[in-house]
Design an enzyme around this catalytic site. Structure first.
Site, PDB file in Angstrom:
ATOM      1  N   ALA A  72     -18.302  46.764  19.240  1.00 55.12           N
ATOM      2  CA  ALA A  72     -17.309  45.842  18.532  1.00 55.12           C
ATOM      3  C   ALA A  72     -18.066  44.884  17.577  1.00 55.12           C
ATOM      4  O   ALA A  72     -17.734  44.662  16.521  1.00 55.12           O
ATOM      5  CB  ALA A  72     -16.372  45.400  19.292  1.00 55.12           C
ATOM      6  N   ASN A 140      -9.528  37.164  24.388  1.00 52.57           N
ATOM      7  CA  ASN A 140     -10.752  37.671  25.587  1.00 52.57           C
ATOM      8  C   ASN A 140     -10.764  36.657  26.857  1.00 52.57           C
ATOM      9  O   ASN A 140     -11.098  37.113  27.841  1.00 52.57           O
ATOM     10  CB  ASN A 140     -12.022  38.008  25.372  1.00 52.57           C
ATOM     11  CG  ASN A 140     -12.783  36.980  24.346  1.00 52.57           C
ATOM     12  OD1 ASN A 140     -12.079  36.331  23.227  1.00 52.57           O
ATOM     13  ND2 ASN A 140     -13.787  36.579  24.993  1.00 52.57           N
ATOM     14  N   SER A 184     -14.027  48.586  20.997  1.00 49.76           N
ATOM     15  CA  SER A 184     -15.207  48.823  21.884  1.00 49.76           C
ATOM     16  C   SER A 184     -14.692  49.536  23.156  1.00 49.76           C
ATOM     17  O   SER A 184     -13.652  49.368  23.629  1.00 49.76           O
ATOM     18  CB  SER A 184     -15.663  47.503  22.419  1.00 49.76           C
ATOM     19  OG  SER A 184     -16.904  47.775  23.222  1.00 49.76           O
ATOM     20  N   ALA A 185     -15.280  50.757  23.341  1.00 53.04           N
ATOM     21  CA  ALA A 185     -15.098  51.654  24.197  1.00 53.04           C
ATOM     22  C   ALA A 185     -14.964  51.340  25.778  1.00 53.04           C
ATOM     23  O   ALA A 185     -14.474  51.574  26.707  1.00 53.04           O
ATOM     24  CB  ALA A 185     -16.106  52.934  24.032  1.00 53.04           C
ATOM     25  N   THR A 222     -28.055  57.869  13.895  1.00 49.09           N
ATOM     26  CA  THR A 222     -27.566  59.219  14.566  1.00 49.09           C
ATOM     27  C   THR A 222     -26.700  58.870  15.674  1.00 49.09           C
ATOM     28  O   THR A 222     -27.026  58.100  16.737  1.00 49.09           O
ATOM     29  CB  THR A 222     -28.932  59.998  15.401  1.00 49.09           C
ATOM     30  OG1 THR A 222     -30.006  60.084  14.376  1.00 49.09           O
ATOM     31  CG2 THR A 222     -28.506  60.888  16.117  1.00 49.09           C
ATOM     32  N   CYS A 304     -19.797  36.672  27.284  1.00 48.80           N
ATOM     33  CA  CYS A 304     -20.910  36.536  26.063  1.00 48.80           C
ATOM     34  C   CYS A 304     -21.264  34.954  26.042  1.00 48.80           C
ATOM     35  O   CYS A 304     -22.115  34.706  25.523  1.00 48.80           O
ATOM     36  CB  CYS A 304     -20.027  36.797  24.786  1.00 48.80           C
ATOM     37  SG  CYS A 304     -19.533  38.525  24.664  1.00 48.80           S
TER      38      CYS A 304
END
Length: 358
Positions: A72, A140, A184-185, A222, A304
């Site tokens: 993210a 968050n 974000s996964a 990639t 964070c």
């Protein structure tokens, strides 16, 4: 060990892990293909990426495209930096550092105030030259749900683009309309190292990471079929389980509120994602509490910012003093948390706080 730090990251769903394994090596040892190669292995990997793209896109509003990123933070940087260079960027005072610091780094930040309840309402002005407004859907640190629908409308009235950091909302509730949305996964039981920026049709961005021109010419590099397949599987599972997960989270919220009755709640009690409990006790030594509760994984604030020694900018923005902010802890739970986990953790934390004379 009891894990109650779901805002920092979530456990990997077994379904996501299974989806990833196929593209790490595969049953025939040939699942490692580069999705940008023209041969058979490359085409197979590319097909897996596109299948996952559809799964991820299904949780966004219609009428946009999904650009895969490394997370993210990268998605937010692409949105903020790539959407223009002239004009101000209005951001709420409780945005993630990926938004606040990026807006400040480009010299365009205008900070929007929030209420004591932790909501950023539209009853405030934005600069005349505003080009982008960024308000997250779910905070968050304190879990408050923001009026993003109203902010989207205000952005349109000011001829500005609207960006949502939906990291804590995506997969847990419907994501509201915007021009760009970052996710974000690993916050919805997918793997770390992959995220996405959803871009509404018609919005033009400038590539910030140059190279091979992958991802519609907006994000070179990639792609990892394994990470993206895991992301897709996690998104598909979240879509299937959204109502079930919401009911489970709310049940745990109700019990946690009973068990932590003597604590002060930070942020709104109602306009909130119920998998986040940010609470405080006057005089609490949080470092000592965490040391004495090593079997319970929880946070003293945003992951964070942990270790910085600075009071949370979110808690400061809602009017808490430095002492009150440093007396606060954050507990987060979700799909794989049990009622017994909540009760055992509460017993452990309350006992340790009582040991401090609180």
């Amino acid at each position: 060990m009891i894990y109650l730090d779901y805002q920092a990251t979530t456990p990997l769903a077994p379904e996501a892990r299974d989806a990833m394994l196929r593209w790490l090596d595969g049953p025939d040892g040939m699942g490692f293909g580069n999705p940008h190669s023209p041969h058979k292995l490359g085409r197979q990997a590319a097909a897996a990426v596109e299948a996952a793209r559809d799964q991820v896109a299904a949780l966004f509003p219609p009428g946009g495209q999904v650009i895969f990123t490394g997370g993210a933070t990268e998605a937010l940087n692409l949105a903020i930096r790539g959407s223009g260079t002239k004009g101000s960027v209005s951001v709420s005072a409780i945005e993630h550092a990926a938004v606040l610091d990026t807006a400040e780094a480009i010299g365009a930040a205008h900070v929007l105030n929030v209420s004591k309840e932790g909501q950023c309402n539209t009853a405030q002005d934005v600069p005349a030259d505003v080009r982008l407004i960024a308000v997250m859907q779910v905070n968050n640190e304190i879990g408050t749900v923001q009026p993003t629908i109203d902010w989207h409308r205000k952005a349109k009235e000011n001829n500005a683009l609207f960006l949502i950091d939906a990291v804590q909302a995506y997969g847990k509730m419907p994501v509201t309309q915007a021009d760009m949305i970052a996710v974000s996964a690993h916050k919805l039981h997918g793997p770390k190292g992959v995220g996405a920026l959803w871009v509404r049709g018609g919005v033009k961005l400038e590539e910030q990471q140059t190279g091979g021109g992958q991802e519609a010419g907006l994000r070179s590099g990639t792609l990892s079929p394994a990470l993206i397949a895991g992301f897709g599987a996690a998104a598909a599972l979240a879509s299937e389980r959204m109502a079930e997960d919401e009911a489970h989270v709310e049940e745990l919220w109700g019990r946690a509120r009973e068990l932590f009755e003597g604590w002060e709640l930070n942020g709104s009690d109602t306009a909130r994602y119920k998998g986040n409990l940010n609470i405080r006790k006057k005089g609490l030594d949080v470092a000592r509490l965490m040391s004495e509760c090593r079997s319970v994984m929880f946070s003293a604030g945003s992951a964070c910012a942990s270790g910085s020694g600075r009071p949370s900018h979110v808690l400061k923005a809602i009017g808490l003093s430095d002492k009150q902010a440093k007396n606060s802890i954050r507990l987060g739970w979700g799909r794989y948390t049990s009622l017994d986990d909540i009760e055992t953790a509460a017993d452990t934390i309350n006992a340790a706080a009582k040991g401090q004379g609180l």
